[in-house]
Design a protein around this motif. Sequence first.
Motif, PDB file in Angstrom:
ATOM      1  N   TYR A  64      43.097  44.267  38.620  1.00  0.00           N
ATOM      2  CA  TYR A  64      44.279  44.216  37.767  1.00  0.00           C
ATOM      3  C   TYR A  64      45.533  43.891  38.559  1.00  0.00           C
ATOM      4  CZ  TYR A  64      41.182  46.587  34.486  1.00  0.00           C
ATOM      5  OH  TYR A  64      40.117  46.913  33.678  1.00  0.00           O
ATOM      6  N   SER A  65      46.435  43.142  37.929  1.00  0.00           N
ATOM      7  CA  SER A  65      47.736  42.852  38.514  1.00  0.00           C
ATOM      8  C   SER A  65      48.727  43.939  38.122  1.00  0.00           C
ATOM      9  CB  SER A  65      48.243  41.485  38.028  1.00  0.00           C
ATOM     10  OG  SER A  65      47.315  40.467  38.335  1.00  0.00           O
ATOM     11  N   TRP A  66      49.884  43.947  38.767  1.00  0.00           N
ATOM     12  CA  TRP A  66      50.907  44.934  38.428  1.00  0.00           C
ATOM     13  C   TRP A  66      51.269  44.828  36.951  1.00  0.00           C
ATOM     14  CZ3 TRP A  66      54.420  42.773  42.829  1.00  0.00           C
ATOM     15  CH2 TRP A  66      53.917  43.205  44.063  1.00  0.00           C
ATOM     16  N   GLY A  67      51.479  45.954  36.337  1.00  0.00           N
ATOM     17  CA  GLY A  67      51.972  45.976  34.964  1.00  0.00           C
ATOM     18  C   GLY A  67      50.900  45.830  33.907  1.00  0.00           C
ATOM     19  N   GLU A  68      49.692  45.479  34.297  1.00  0.00           N
ATOM     20  CA  GLU A  68      48.614  45.391  33.322  1.00  0.00           C
ATOM     21  C   GLU A  68      48.220  46.786  32.859  1.00  0.00           C
ATOM     22  OE1 GLU A  68      45.324  42.461  33.359  1.00  0.00           O
ATOM     23  OE2 GLU A  68      45.929  42.184  35.447  1.00  0.00           O
ATOM     24  N   GLN A  94      42.901  40.538  45.871  1.00  0.00           N
ATOM     25  CA  GLN A  94      44.279  40.663  45.403  1.00  0.00           C
ATOM     26  C   GLN A  94      45.185  39.733  46.204  1.00  0.00           C
ATOM     27  OE1 GLN A  94      47.202  44.065  46.088  1.00  0.00           O
ATOM     28  NE2 GLN A  94      46.362  44.594  44.093  1.00  0.00           N
ATOM     29  N   ASN A 113      40.590  53.495  43.083  1.00  0.00           N
ATOM     30  CA  ASN A 113      41.894  52.846  43.237  1.00  0.00           C
ATOM     31  C   ASN A 113      41.755  51.470  43.872  1.00  0.00           C
ATOM     32  OD1 ASN A 113      43.210  55.008  42.097  1.00  0.00           O
ATOM     33  ND2 ASN A 113      43.819  55.925  44.047  1.00  0.00           N
ATOM     34  N   GLU A 171      52.102  48.296  50.003  1.00  0.00           N
ATOM     35  CA  GLU A 171      50.844  48.045  49.278  1.00  0.00           C
ATOM     36  C   GLU A 171      50.297  46.675  49.670  1.00  0.00           C
ATOM     37  OE1 GLU A 171      49.271  47.946  44.629  1.00  0.00           O
ATOM     38  OE2 GLU A 171      51.378  48.356  45.066  1.00  0.00           O
ATOM     39  N   ASN A 222      49.684  39.247  42.004  1.00  0.00           N
ATOM     40  CA  ASN A 222      50.999  39.843  41.820  1.00  0.00           C
ATOM     41  C   ASN A 222      52.046  38.869  42.352  1.00  0.00           C
ATOM     42  OD1 ASN A 222      50.010  42.326  40.762  1.00  0.00           O
ATOM     43  ND2 ASN A 222      49.466  42.947  42.832  1.00  0.00           N
ATOM     44  N   VAL A 242      56.429  44.839  49.831  1.00  0.00           N
ATOM     45  CA  VAL A 242      55.037  44.968  49.381  1.00  0.00           C
ATOM     46  C   VAL A 242      54.100  45.100  50.575  1.00  0.00           C
ATOM     47  CG1 VAL A 242      53.145  43.835  48.166  1.00  0.00           C
ATOM     48  CG2 VAL A 242      55.451  43.751  47.211  1.00  0.00           C
ATOM     49  N   SER A 298      43.135  38.663  41.290  1.00  0.00           N
ATOM     50  CA  SER A 298      44.190  39.554  40.822  1.00  0.00           C
ATOM     51  C   SER A 298      45.468  39.120  41.525  1.00  0.00           C
ATOM     52  CB  SER A 298      43.847  41.002  41.164  1.00  0.00           C
ATOM     53  OG  SER A 298      44.935  41.856  40.888  1.00  0.00           O
ATOM     54  N   ALA A 306      42.672  47.881  42.008  1.00  0.00           N
ATOM     55  CA  ALA A 306      43.637  46.947  42.593  1.00  0.00           C
ATOM     56  C   ALA A 306      43.064  45.542  42.679  1.00  0.00           C
ATOM     57  CB  ALA A 306      44.061  47.427  43.978  1.00  0.00           C
TER      58      ALA A 306
END
Length: 219
Positions: A179-183, A2, A172, A43, A28, A39, A26, A176
């Motif tokens: 996938y990126s945020w919002g997917e 990520q 989880n 996260e 963001n 961030v 991935s 992470a």
Amino acid sequence: MQILLVEDDQPLAQGLKAALSRQHYSVNHVDTGRACIHVVETEPPDIIILDIGLPDINGLKVLESIRSRSAALPVLLLTARDTLHDKVTGLDSGADDYLAKPFEMSELLARLRVLERRLSSVKSTKITIGPITLDTSDQSVSCQGEPKELSRREYMLLKALMENAGRIMTRNTLEARLYSWGEEICSNALEVHIHHLRKKLGVDFIKTVRGVGYKVTAP
């Protein structure tokens, strides 16, 4: 893997995000220093690509804030300034690497691979566990020497598991990485990817740890 991309030039950011996504990352994106610091606090990503010329806080100040929270989080600086003094200043401020704009995508990818190897317990581009070999240099996978065609997310998932062989990867954590945020993520998407990998690589290679996640057994 990520990546957090911190870049206020929107066309450049969207181009980088699309290119990195095609390379199984991935990604963001945020466009301010304050958002980056938030961030990191809430996260943390695996790697940060940080533009120095941000609209609210100078990137070197953002880097200083990152280092006060994490000494090990890899940070690659992007900047339009490419003098020796600028490079030395960036590296002395705690950056792991420095890339001057404009740059070739192939060079950025090569530098990211170096940072990935620093993060991983595996220091080679090839990871071999049992009959499975994954080569990060050309993003290929083979089983007993036979090449296997994997989708982008199947490759990302297998890479995360093999780089962390012997460790249990939670649902989880794996999501992470994929996938990126919002997917939009279907509730059983991870299980579907695992199912496809088992069909291609053998049912026993990826172990299910019921109620926790998945793992690949270390050799």
